[in-house]
Write a protein that holds these residues in place. Structure first.
Motif, PDB file in Angstrom:
ATOM      1  N   ILE B 113       0.860  -1.186   0.000  1.00 51.14           N
ATOM      2  CA  ILE B 113       0.000   0.000   0.000  1.00 51.14           C
ATOM      3  C   ILE B 113       0.894   1.234   0.000  1.00 51.14           C
ATOM      4  O   ILE B 113       1.855   1.320   0.765  1.00 51.14           O
ATOM      5  N   VAL B 122       3.756   0.353   2.860  1.00 52.17           N
ATOM      6  CA  VAL B 122       3.479  -0.647   3.891  1.00 52.17           C
ATOM      7  C   VAL B 122       3.117  -1.954   3.204  1.00 52.17           C
ATOM      8  O   VAL B 122       2.364  -1.958   2.225  1.00 52.17           O
ATOM      9  N   TYR B 124       1.232  -5.373   3.485  1.00 57.42           N
ATOM     10  CA  TYR B 124       0.223  -6.150   4.214  1.00 57.42           C
ATOM     11  C   TYR B 124       0.325  -7.611   3.791  1.00 57.42           C
ATOM     12  O   TYR B 124       0.440  -7.901   2.600  1.00 57.42           O
ATOM     13  N   LEU B 145      -2.150  -9.294   8.510  1.00 54.73           N
ATOM     14  CA  LEU B 145      -3.577  -9.053   8.577  1.00 54.73           C
ATOM     15  C   LEU B 145      -4.350 -10.190   9.243  1.00 54.73           C
ATOM     16  O   LEU B 145      -5.166  -9.988  10.124  1.00 54.73           O
ATOM     17  N   ASP B 151      -7.160 -12.158   2.115  1.00 53.15           N
ATOM     18  CA  ASP B 151      -7.435 -10.936   2.869  1.00 53.15           C
ATOM     19  C   ASP B 151      -6.570  -9.753   2.425  1.00 53.15           C
ATOM     20  O   ASP B 151      -7.056  -8.622   2.355  1.00 53.15           O
ATOM     21  N   LEU B 154      -7.985  -8.628  -0.769  1.00 55.11           N
ATOM     22  CA  LEU B 154      -9.301  -8.033  -0.519  1.00 55.11           C
ATOM     23  C   LEU B 154      -9.155  -6.614   0.037  1.00 55.11           C
ATOM     24  O   LEU B 154      -9.867  -5.693  -0.378  1.00 55.11           O
ATOM     25  N   LEU B 155      -8.210  -6.442   0.951  1.00 55.57           N
ATOM     26  CA  LEU B 155      -8.010  -5.116   1.538  1.00 55.57           C
ATOM     27  C   LEU B 155      -7.584  -4.119   0.467  1.00 55.57           C
ATOM     28  O   LEU B 155      -8.048  -2.985   0.432  1.00 55.57           O
ATOM     29  N   LEU B 158     -10.647  -3.243  -1.502  1.00 60.30           N
ATOM     30  CA  LEU B 158     -11.536  -2.338  -0.763  1.00 60.30           C
ATOM     31  C   LEU B 158     -10.978  -0.916  -0.794  1.00 60.30           C
ATOM     32  O   LEU B 158     -11.719   0.053  -0.958  1.00 60.30           O
TER      33      LEU B 158
END
Lengths: 244, 244
Positions: B113, B122, B124, B145, B151, B154-155, B158
Motif C-alpha cells: 500500500i 506498507v 500487508y 492481517l 485478505d 481483498l483489503l 476495498l
C-alpha cells in the motif's frame, strides 16, 4: 459603526462574538423570536431593538443569517428598510440569491466556509458592494470573490457537490469493508495515504450524513436541480444511495 | 537467506533495494525477459541464475511481482518448485489469489500500500505462513492481517473501491466548477477543510485517472464483478462516468 442581525441563530451569535469590538455596536431584536433565540440574545453582548424594521433602519451593515427557507421572505420584508449593505449569509442557491437581490438595494452575497465556531472559518463575499465589507477581515478571514451576486452561493454549492458526494462514497466503501470483515483495516490502510485524521473525519462525515439523511438527500436534489447537468453521475448516484 | 524474484519490474527492483543487506542474497533470472528488464537487472545488485526454476528451487522466499494478467500462470509454472514461502504481490482479486493458492505450497498473500518508491510503503500480508515473513519489517513496514489467503488482496481491492470512486467524484465536481468559472476558488475553498495538499493530490488523481481511463474503468468493472453487490451505487456511477 452599527451592525444588525436579522435572526439570531448560532451563526449570528458566533459571528457577533467574532466582530465584537469598541468600534462596532451590534443590534438585533427579539421580535417574534423563539424562546431559545431570546435566551441566546440575552446571553450575548448585543443591543436589543423593538423591531427588525428598526434594526434594518439603524444598521450600517445588516446581516441575514436565517434558514434557507426563510431567506427570501426576510429579504422581501426587511430589504427595503436596509440603510446600508445587506449581507445574505443564508445557505441558499444562486437562483434564490438573485431573487433576494430584487428586494434589496445593496446586496452582498456571502458564504461562510468551515464551521463558524471552528478555528478558521472563512467568509467569501461577492457582489458590487463586497469591497465595502473588506473591513470584516479584521475579525474573520474574508475573501472577495467577484462583483457578481450569486458567486458566493455558487461556490458553496460547488463545494457541497464534492463533500456530499464524498460522504456517499465513504458510506458505500466502509459498509463494504464492514461486510467483508475488514472495516478497521480499511481505515488503517487509507490513513497511510489520506492523512492521520482520515478515520475520524470520515466517521464524522458518515454519521452526519446518516443522521440527517433526509435533509442531505434534499440538498443533493437541489444541487441536481440547480445545475441541471447530465454529467453529474456521481451526485445522482449519491442522491439515489441516500434514498434507498 | 536467499530471496528470489520472479519477474523484475519496478516493484521488484525497489523491493530488492529495500531488503538488500549482508544477511540476504537476492536472486533472479534473465530468462525470457525483455531488454528493459534485463537492463534493470544489470543495474541492480542481484545474482542472476540461469532459469526461474532454479530461482524458485534455491530461494527461501520466492516473490512474484508481475502483472495481474500473468500472476496465475507464473504460480502454475513455478509454484511447484518453490522451496519455501511464495509471496504473491500481484495486484489481483481475492478470487485469483485463491486460484494461485492451488498451485503453491506455502502461499502468502501480499499487498503493498502506497508507492513502493515513496517514503512509507506498507506491506500487508495474510495467510497461515505470513508470520514467517515478519522479518521483512526490518526493511519495509510489514503488517500481518490474518491467516486467510485472500485478505491482503481483498483489503487492497476495498481501498481501490474508495480511491477510484473518489477520483470520479473529483473529476465531476472540478469539471462542474470549471464550467461555472470557479475552478481555482473551488480548490481554494476545499483546501480550507481538506488539507493544504488537496489541490495537488486531487490534480494528480484526476490526471492519473484521465490518462489511464480504460484501465481504471476495467479495474472498476473488476470491483463490481468481484463484489457483485447491488449497493455499490457509487462504484457503478464511477464506472459509467469513465465510459462516457
Amino acid at each position: 459603526m452599527i451592525i444588525g442581525f436579522i435572526g439570531f441563530g448560532k451563526v449570528s451569535q458566533n459571528l457577533a462574538k467574532l466582530i465584537q469590538s469598541d468600534d462596532i455596536a451590534i443590534v438585533t431584536s427579539k421580535e417574534n423570536r423563539s424562546q431559545k433565540t431570546i435566551e441566546r440574545i440575552e446571553r450575548s453582548n448585543v443591543e436589543v431593538l423593538d423591531s427588525f424594521k428598526e434594526v434594518a433602519g439603524k444598521s450600517d451593515l445588516l446581516i441575514s443569517a436565517n434558514s434557507p427557507k426563510t431567506a427570501l421572505s426576510v429579504a422581501k420584508e426587511y430589504g427595503k428598510y436596509a440603510k446600508g449593505v445587506y449581507l445574505d449569509l443564508n445557505n441558499v442557491s444562486p437562483d434564490t440569491t438573485l431573487q433576494i437581490n430584487e428586494h434589496v438595494n445593496q446586496l452582498v452575497d456571502g458564504a461562510i466556509i468551515g464551521k463558524i465556531d471552528s478555528q478558521n472559518p472563512v467568509l467569501y463575499l461577492s457582489g458590487e458592494d463586497a469591497n465595502e465589507l473588506a473591513f470584516l477581515n479584521d475579525y474573520i478571514e474574508t475573501k472577495i470573490l467577484s462583483d457578481r451576486i450569486g458567486d458566493a452561493s455558487l461556490l458553496k454549492l460547488l463545494r457541497s457537490t464534492y463533500t456530499k458526494t464524498l460522504s456517499a462514497v465513504l458510506i458505500e466503501s466502509s459498509c463494504l469493508a464492514r461486510k467483508h470483515g475488514l472495516e478497521e483495516e480499511f481505515f488503517d490502510v487509507l490513513e497511510l495515504t489520506e492523512g492521520n485524521d482520515f478515520r475520524e473525519k470520515s466517521a464524522s462525515r458518515i454519521n452526519n450524513t446518516i443522521n440527517s439523511k433526509k435533509r442531505k438527500s434534499e440538498e443533493l436534489q437541489e444541487i441536481l436541480e440547480y445545475f441541471d447537468d447530465d454529467e453529474l453521475d456521481m451526485v445522482r448516484a449519491a442522491f439515489e444511495k441516500l434514498n434507498r
